[in-house]
Scaffold this active site. Structure first.
Site, PDB file in Angstrom:
ATOM      1  N   HIS A 125       0.846  -1.202   0.000  1.00  9.45           N
ATOM      2  CA  HIS A 125       0.000   0.000   0.000  1.00  9.45           C
ATOM      3  C   HIS A 125       0.874   1.243   0.000  1.00  9.45           C
ATOM      4  O   HIS A 125       1.922   1.304   0.638  1.00  9.45           O
ATOM      5  CB  HIS A 125      -1.001  -0.019   1.157  1.00  9.45           C
ATOM      6  CG  HIS A 125      -0.484   0.345   2.508  1.00  9.45           C
ATOM      7  ND1 HIS A 125      -0.430   1.656   2.961  1.00  9.45           N
ATOM      8  CD2 HIS A 125      -0.046  -0.415   3.537  1.00  9.45           C
ATOM      9  CE1 HIS A 125       0.019   1.677   4.204  1.00  9.45           C
ATOM     10  NE2 HIS A 125       0.268   0.427   4.579  1.00  9.45           N
ATOM     11  N   ASP A 137       5.607   3.043   7.130  1.00  4.76           N
ATOM     12  CA  ASP A 137       4.268   2.475   6.929  1.00  4.76           C
ATOM     13  C   ASP A 137       3.494   3.324   5.928  1.00  4.76           C
ATOM     14  O   ASP A 137       2.780   4.240   6.326  1.00  4.76           O
ATOM     15  CB  ASP A 137       3.527   2.417   8.265  1.00  4.76           C
ATOM     16  CG  ASP A 137       2.169   1.753   8.166  1.00  4.76           C
ATOM     17  OD1 ASP A 137       1.918   1.069   7.162  1.00  4.76           O
ATOM     18  OD2 ASP A 137       1.361   1.925   9.095  1.00  4.76           O
ATOM     19  N   GLU A 171      -5.380   1.920   2.062  1.00  3.90           N
ATOM     20  CA  GLU A 171      -5.223   0.788   2.972  1.00  3.90           C
ATOM     21  C   GLU A 171      -5.475   1.212   4.396  1.00  3.90           C
ATOM     22  O   GLU A 171      -6.095   0.483   5.177  1.00  3.90           O
ATOM     23  CB  GLU A 171      -3.812   0.191   2.833  1.00  3.90           C
ATOM     24  CG  GLU A 171      -3.588  -1.105   3.587  1.00  3.90           C
ATOM     25  CD  GLU A 171      -2.961  -0.927   4.975  1.00  3.90           C
ATOM     26  OE1 GLU A 171      -2.636  -1.951   5.602  1.00  3.90           O
ATOM     27  OE2 GLU A 171      -2.790   0.228   5.420  1.00  3.90           O
ATOM     28  N   ASP A 200       4.513  -4.881   3.874  1.00  7.13           N
ATOM     29  CA  ASP A 200       4.021  -3.757   4.675  1.00  7.13           C
ATOM     30  C   ASP A 200       4.997  -3.538   5.830  1.00  7.13           C
ATOM     31  O   ASP A 200       5.149  -4.403   6.694  1.00  7.13           O
ATOM     32  CB  ASP A 200       2.622  -4.073   5.205  1.00  7.13           C
ATOM     33  CG  ASP A 200       1.891  -2.838   5.705  1.00  7.13           C
ATOM     34  OD1 ASP A 200       2.563  -1.843   6.031  1.00  7.13           O
ATOM     35  OD2 ASP A 200       0.649  -2.874   5.782  1.00  7.13           O
TER      36      ASP A 200
END
Length: 305
Positions: A125, A137, A171, A200
């Site tokens: 993502h 992240d 996401e 991820d």
């Protein structure tokens, strides 16, 4: 990676449609696949993958400190990745969706060639939360997948399986982009995906083991064994995790086998401090090399069915 209590979605399209134009979903090359060249998997220089993270940090800095769904920061992130893929010879497509009334896009890129009935799909993502730039992240996973895709092009890889790469939107509000993509696949298209590999948070600081996804429900063993063998050969500890908490869950819910890995929750998640300093370059390089190594291995074979 979303919190268990889902973070609030960004509001306002902020001109996304002016920056990006949707095109039809990419279609796999239907030509007879050529036999792959027998070559060892390359490694990716640390500075090459880190250059993508620096670019994502600059994008966040110029756009209110984040790259969240529905913002100019996310649109610019997609444009950055797409330009690199287009220059490298990929067929790229922007696949639109809407979340809470706000338009969004997934970016999908196909490498020409390979058996269209055996798709190896690799993704991460690309969005952040509204509270920060999301460099670990999940800029880290997005950068690793981009570096791997560009390595495919640079090496002129001729895979047996068809290679597809994806960068998912929204996401953080709850796996919205990947779930929309999977939901719109036909039953035949779902069957053509041999395995989905998800990444991820691949650059977390203070990482002492890599968390490898085990999809026991769907009997996936090929990819997770390949990851565990790659790490074991280099004396890198791994730990088994199940399917959930990131975009591989969308594929699992649709019965599509998945694997991949994470380096675990970073020191600073979903905050402004998830910036470039929150990524360990050595960890990010190891993750990228593991992704490339397994991609090369899986690309050279097709299942017996």
């Amino acid at each position: 990676m979303p919190r268990r209590i889902l973070s609030r979605p960004a509001v306002g399209a902020l001109g996304l449609a002016l920056l990006l134009s949707a095109v039809p979903t990419a279609v796999a090359d239907t030509r007879t696949p050529a036999a792959p060249a027998v070559t060892a998997a390359p490694t990716v220089p640390e500075q090459r993958v880190m250059s993508h993270l620096r670019a994502l940090q600059r994008i966040a800095d110029r756009n209110g400190g984040n790259r969240a769904h529905g913002t100019k920061g996310y649109a610019a992130s997609v444009a950055y990745v797409r330009r690199a893929l287009d220059r490298a010879g990929f067929r790229t497509a922007l696949v639109p969706f809407v979340h809470d009334g706000v338009p969004g896009h997934n970016l999908v890129a196909d490498w020409p060639g390979g058996d269209p009935d055996h798709v190896l799909l690799t993704g991460a993502h690309l969005d952040s939360v509204a509270e920060g730039p999301g460099i670990n992240d999940n800029g880290s996973g997005s950068a690793a997948v981009l570096a791997a895709a560009l390595q495919v092009a640079e090496s002129g890889l001729r895979p047996r399986r068809h290679l597809r790469f994806a960068w998912w939107g929204a996401e953080e509000p709850g796996l919205i982009g990947s779930a929309d993509y999977v939901r719109k696949l036909s039953a035949a298209e779902r069957r053509r995906i041999d395995v989905y590999l998800n990444f991820d948070q691949t650059g977390s600081r203070n990482t002492d083991k890599w968390l490898v996804v085990h999809d026991d429900e769907h009997g996936e063993t090929e990819a997770r064994q390949a990851f565990e063998e790659w790490f074991a050969a280099r004396g890198v500890p791994t730990f088994e995790i199940g399917v959930g908490g990131s975009d591989h869950e969308s594929f699992g819910n649709a019965g599509i086998p998945s694997s991949g890995f994470s380096t675990g929750i970073s020191d600073c998640i979903h905050e402004a401090c998830d910036d470039l300093a929150n990524v360990d370059p050595g960890t990010e390089k190891t993750s990228t090399d593991a992704l490339v190594g397994v991609l090369w291995k899986l690309a050279a074979t097709t299942p017996r069915n």
